[in-house]
Enzyme design. Structure first.
Site, PDB file in Angstrom:
ATOM      1  N   HIS A  70       0.827  -1.207   0.000  1.00 18.27           N
ATOM      2  CA  HIS A  70       0.000   0.000   0.000  1.00 18.27           C
ATOM      3  C   HIS A  70       0.865   1.262   0.000  1.00 18.27           C
ATOM      4  O   HIS A  70       1.157   1.832   1.042  1.00 18.27           O
ATOM      5  CB  HIS A  70      -0.881  -0.038   1.252  1.00 18.27           C
ATOM      6  CG  HIS A  70      -2.024   0.932   1.228  1.00 18.27           C
ATOM      7  ND1 HIS A  70      -3.253   0.630   1.740  1.00 18.27           N
ATOM      8  CD2 HIS A  70      -2.122   2.202   0.768  1.00 18.27           C
ATOM      9  CE1 HIS A  70      -4.065   1.669   1.604  1.00 18.27           C
ATOM     10  NE2 HIS A  70      -3.391   2.639   1.021  1.00 18.27           N
ATOM     11  N   ARG A  74       3.238   9.584  -6.564  1.00 21.52           N
ATOM     12  CA  ARG A  74       2.293  10.522  -7.160  1.00 21.52           C
ATOM     13  C   ARG A  74       2.398  10.665  -8.669  1.00 21.52           C
ATOM     14  O   ARG A  74       1.872  11.622  -9.231  1.00 21.52           O
ATOM     15  CB  ARG A  74       2.429  11.886  -6.486  1.00 21.52           C
ATOM     16  CG  ARG A  74       2.286  11.852  -4.968  1.00 21.52           C
ATOM     17  CD  ARG A  74       0.909  11.367  -4.551  1.00 21.52           C
ATOM     18  NE  ARG A  74       0.740  11.520  -3.094  1.00 21.52           N
ATOM     19  CZ  ARG A  74      -0.326  11.107  -2.439  1.00 21.52           C
ATOM     20  NH1 ARG A  74      -1.311  10.513  -3.094  1.00 21.52           N
ATOM     21  NH2 ARG A  74      -0.424  11.261  -1.132  1.00 21.52           N
ATOM     22  N   ASP A 314       0.947   2.539   3.712  1.00 22.61           N
ATOM     23  CA  ASP A 314       0.098   3.670   3.322  1.00 22.61           C
ATOM     24  C   ASP A 314       0.957   4.931   3.140  1.00 22.61           C
ATOM     25  O   ASP A 314       0.545   6.046   3.476  1.00 22.61           O
ATOM     26  CB  ASP A 314      -1.022   3.919   4.337  1.00 22.61           C
ATOM     27  CG  ASP A 314      -2.141   4.795   3.762  1.00 22.61           C
ATOM     28  OD1 ASP A 314      -2.103   5.098   2.559  1.00 22.61           O
ATOM     29  OD2 ASP A 314      -3.047   5.176   4.523  1.00 22.61           O
ATOM     30  N   HIS A 318       2.982  14.319   0.951  1.00 18.30           N
ATOM     31  CA  HIS A 318       2.377  15.634   0.746  1.00 18.30           C
ATOM     32  C   HIS A 318       3.482  16.658   0.908  1.00 18.30           C
ATOM     33  O   HIS A 318       4.388  16.465   1.716  1.00 18.30           O
ATOM     34  CB  HIS A 318       1.278  15.896   1.775  1.00 18.30           C
ATOM     35  CG  HIS A 318       0.082  15.021   1.575  1.00 18.30           C
ATOM     36  ND1 HIS A 318      -0.716  15.114   0.465  1.00 18.30           N
ATOM     37  CD2 HIS A 318      -0.416  14.017   2.327  1.00 18.30           C
ATOM     38  CE1 HIS A 318      -1.669  14.204   0.536  1.00 18.30           C
ATOM     39  NE2 HIS A 318      -1.511  13.521   1.655  1.00 18.30           N
TER      40      HIS A 318
END
Lengths: 434, 309
Positions: A70, A74, A314, A318
């Site tokens: 997971h 991007r 996960d 950002h």
């Protein structure tokens, strides 16, 4: 082009260390001999003649590198946050040589062409990149994607990632249709209406911070529905980033009678609890939210008894602007590949998990979920080896990361154990462990 | 001396700090009764009122407090700001910092934003309300007003009535009151009382008549219609019927009950007009004490001298 810090040309001998095969669940004796990036044999001789270089691994733990189910790189669309290359580097330094990528890029990975784009672009990387295709076109929750064609191009699962499939009928069709491909369906389990506007777990901690909380049943309601549908159509479902006690209990119950259900947990959900958010650290703002201590404890018990099959990162990058916004408006998610093993080891070692069990959560566990075939140290195969210093203690710094982003909740935490070398063929990635 | 540099939250504020602020607050109350209501205490200090959310009384109260301490005052409001042009919160605040202000008084809709700017700037920061989190200066003027009325906090019982979930006043009041040893009961619709709040040492009772009977003073929160999602309160008339502090209810009590409200009041909804205007209402004292308390807070955070001249 991804290159190791050291290129293992010719013959290399990894001397010392404990060698563990997580797939056969046994320890191996000897020193590992690699020839031009291929595993040659185990030898008891520390210098078996000829022109051989040595890599000192004494007192280290040597095993198969990790598999992440997971991660979010991007590319395409938000290459300023992470590219396929920077994400893979981050994975390699974290001890991974296999990563499954979630499809929430821009555009989302919802066609066979986009699956092929990822496969082609990463084909010469020293890491195996396995894309997960979207369940529905544009993750809209409305029409199924060309699942069969995506699988043909290399998709290993389907998921609409952070967007739950709300429509139970679509969820039913996704599970029922994907049966013939033998791949799991992964659904982000959150009731969006119940979650509406919430930015953290609902408890006395959200009350103290004046933040709207998301109750734990937000997740278990959806998990419950998904497992019911899965049972009805007898398909294969994987529950991502389990965060609540009730979800663990529901999965435990279903697992007793069905071997078609699997689950993962993230390092941050087992390491932190919601009191860690008391200073509004937006790096700990994740979805599903980090919950209270009783939920954290329950996730650990789920790992212990096999209810939860594996640890998955996960990893969600950002940029600083998105995280430096105030807590309510900060983006959800944290990076995880480079701290996953150490963060998990720190927690699970304290909880008296054996090292073999911990390793299984990063290797054989995820392989079983995604039906990935791996072998450790097979003659003539490309060398895939991770070397871990279990005694190492290190403090995570925001300057440590190979990822393009540094939004980690683990910054300034002191962690036990560290991945020292990740070897993939001739490439050896080395963490600076001064 | 206060134990903190900024004034962000009352969560861990020691009792000594609260009492010191109240005591100084009363000294400034005397200043406000003088014909010339101004002291030179903060002469030469720059204070910026940074309001990212509409506010009339809090901003005016701060502005008056600042001016009466002779500080230089600037005002910023979000509607005229570059926030609408895509500038980040950090950039906005750091631009302001570059202009060298000594103190920032900030109101912001997001919880934690006051704490957050302490990381970006060197100025002293005062929280004038951060979303549904805290409003510490309001709670301080509330406890000052209670002290003025009762002369003690010992054995005092205070009820906070209304929408606790969306209130920044409630949490700061709970912290201050429990630190001062006051017994607190919360009363409001169950889904507007946040989860786990009883762990902060307060009682919960949904029966308004029992609560009014129990309390020495009630702090009635405004029903904030603009904050509510659809369907949180079925109707104004139902709210008034179940939770309104009505003339009828107050008259039925066999004792005096002190009435407080942080304003602005929705007359006839959470509080009847004639109760708000009654002798036992200290609502306008709260407003006056607000200026004195904010002078006290500014003085303790910013003054290098120690005399109130």
């Amino acid at each position: 082009m991804i290159k190791g810090d050291k290129i293992l040309k010719g013959k290399w001998l990894l001397t010392g260390g404990k060698i563990y095969d997580p797939f056969k669940e046994k320890y191996l004796k000897g020193n590992i001999l690699i020839d031009n990036g291929k595993f040659e044999r185990l030898t008891t001789n520390k210098s078996p003649g000829g022109d051989i270089n040595t890599l000192d691994c004494s007192n280290k733990f040597i095993t198969h590198p990790f598999i992440d189910l997971h991660a979010h790189f991007r590319e395409p669309g938000r290459e300023n946050k992470e590219t396929l290359e920077s994400g893979c580097l981050s994975a390699l330094y974290g001890g991974y040589t296999t990563v499954c990528l979630m499809p929430n890029t821009n555009p989302p990975i919802d066609t066979p062409e986009l699956i092929k784009f990822i496969m082609d672009k990463t084909s010469d990387y020293p890491i195996s990149v396995l894309p997960i295709g979207a369940i529905t076109n544009a993750q809209s929750g409305k029409e199924l994607t060309e699942i069969g064609l995506m699988v043909k191009e290399g998709a290993v699962a389907i998921s609409d990632d952070g967007i739950p499939v709300e429509d139970s009928r679509i969820m039913r069709y996704a599970l029922e249709y994907s049966k013939m491909f033998g791949i799991p369906v992964i659904n982000h389990a959150e009731d969006v209406f119940l979650r509406s506007g919430a930015t953290m777990h609902e408890s006395v901690e959200s009350t103290k911070l004046g933040l709207l909380g998301s109750p734990h049943i937000t997740e278990s309601i959806m998990v419950s529905r998904d497992l019911m549908i899965n049972e009805y159509v007898n398909s294969k479902i994987h529950v991502p980033h389990v965060s609540s006690k009730e979800s663990v209990e529901i999965i435990r119950r279903y697992k007793k009678s069905h071997n078609t259900v699997s689950a993962e947990v993230t390092p941050h959900h087992i390491y932190f609890n919601d009191s860690s958010l008391s200073s509004f650290n937006s790096n700990l703002k994740v979805a599903p939210p980090i919950r209270s201590e009783e939920h954290r404890k329950s996730l650990i018990s789920g790992l212990k008894d096999g209810t939860i099959d594996c640890i998955a990162t996960d990893h969600a990058t950002h940029n600083i602007e998105e995280k430096e916004n105030n807590f309510v408006h900060a983006s959800c998610g944290m990076i995880g590949l480079e701290t996953a093993f150490s963060g998990s080891y720190t927690t699970l070692n304290r909880e008296k998990f054996s090292i073999e069990k911990i390793i299984s959560l990063f290797t054989s566990g995820p392989c079983r979920v995604m039906n990935i075939q791996k072998e450790f140290l097979t003659k003539g195969n490309s060398a895939e080896i991770v070397v871990i210093d279990l005694e190492k203690e290190w403090r995570v710094s925001k300057d440590d990361f190979k990822s393009k982003s540094s939004n980690s909740g683990f910054i300034d935490e002191s962690l036990n154990s560290r991945v020292i070398y990740t070897i993939s063929g001739k490439d050896c990635f080395i963490n600076d462990t001064k | 001396m206060l134990s903190t540099r900024h004034f962000i939250s009352l969560k861990n504020t020691p009792k000594e700090d609260l009492m010191l602020l109240i005591e100084t607050g009363f000294s400034f109350r005397e200043v406000l009764d003088r014909p010339i209501k101004k002291v030179p205490t903060l002469s030469g200090k720059n204070i910026l009122n940074l309001f990212f959310e509409n506010s009339t009384r809090t901003r005016m109260s701060f502005e008056l407090a600042e001016k009466r301490l002779s500080a230089d005052v600037s005002n910023f409001s979000a509607s005229s700001s570059s926030l609408n042009k895509g500038e980040t919160f950090r950039d906005t605040v750091q631009n302001i910092q570059a202009m060298k202000v000594d103190c920032i008084v900030m109101r912001h809709p997001s919880p934690g934003s006051s704490l957050q700017i302490t990381k970006f700037v060197d100025s002293i920061v005062i929280n004038a309300g951060d979303g549904c989190h805290e409003h510490p200066t309001q709670a301080m003027l509330d406890v000052m007003s209670l002290y003025e009325r009762f002369k003690t906090f010992k054995d005092l019982k205070v009820a906070i009535i209304g929408d606790i979930l969306h209130s920044r006043v409630a949490l700061s009041n709970i912290y201050a009151l429990t630190t001062l040893g006051v017994e607190v009961t919360l009363c409001g619709p169950p889904h507007l009382i946040p989860v786990g709040i009883e762990e902060l040492g307060v009682h919960i009772n949904y029966n308004i008549d029992e609560v009014l009977d129990w309390a020495d003073a009630v702090n009635i929160l405004r029903i904030q219609r603009e904050r509510m999602g659809i369907g949180l309160i079925p109707s104004i008339r139902e709210y008034r019927e179940i939770f309104g502090v009505t003339k009828q209810r107050v008259e039925n009590l066999k004792k005096e009950l002190v009435i407080m409200h942080p304003g602005p009041i929705n007359r006839g909804v959470e509080l009847d007009g004639n109760v708000a205007d009654s002798e036992n209402s200290i609502i306008l004292d709260q407003v006056l004490n607000g200026v004195a308390m904010r002078m006290s807070i500014l003085y303790h955070l910013l003054s290098e001298g120690d005399a109130i001249k």
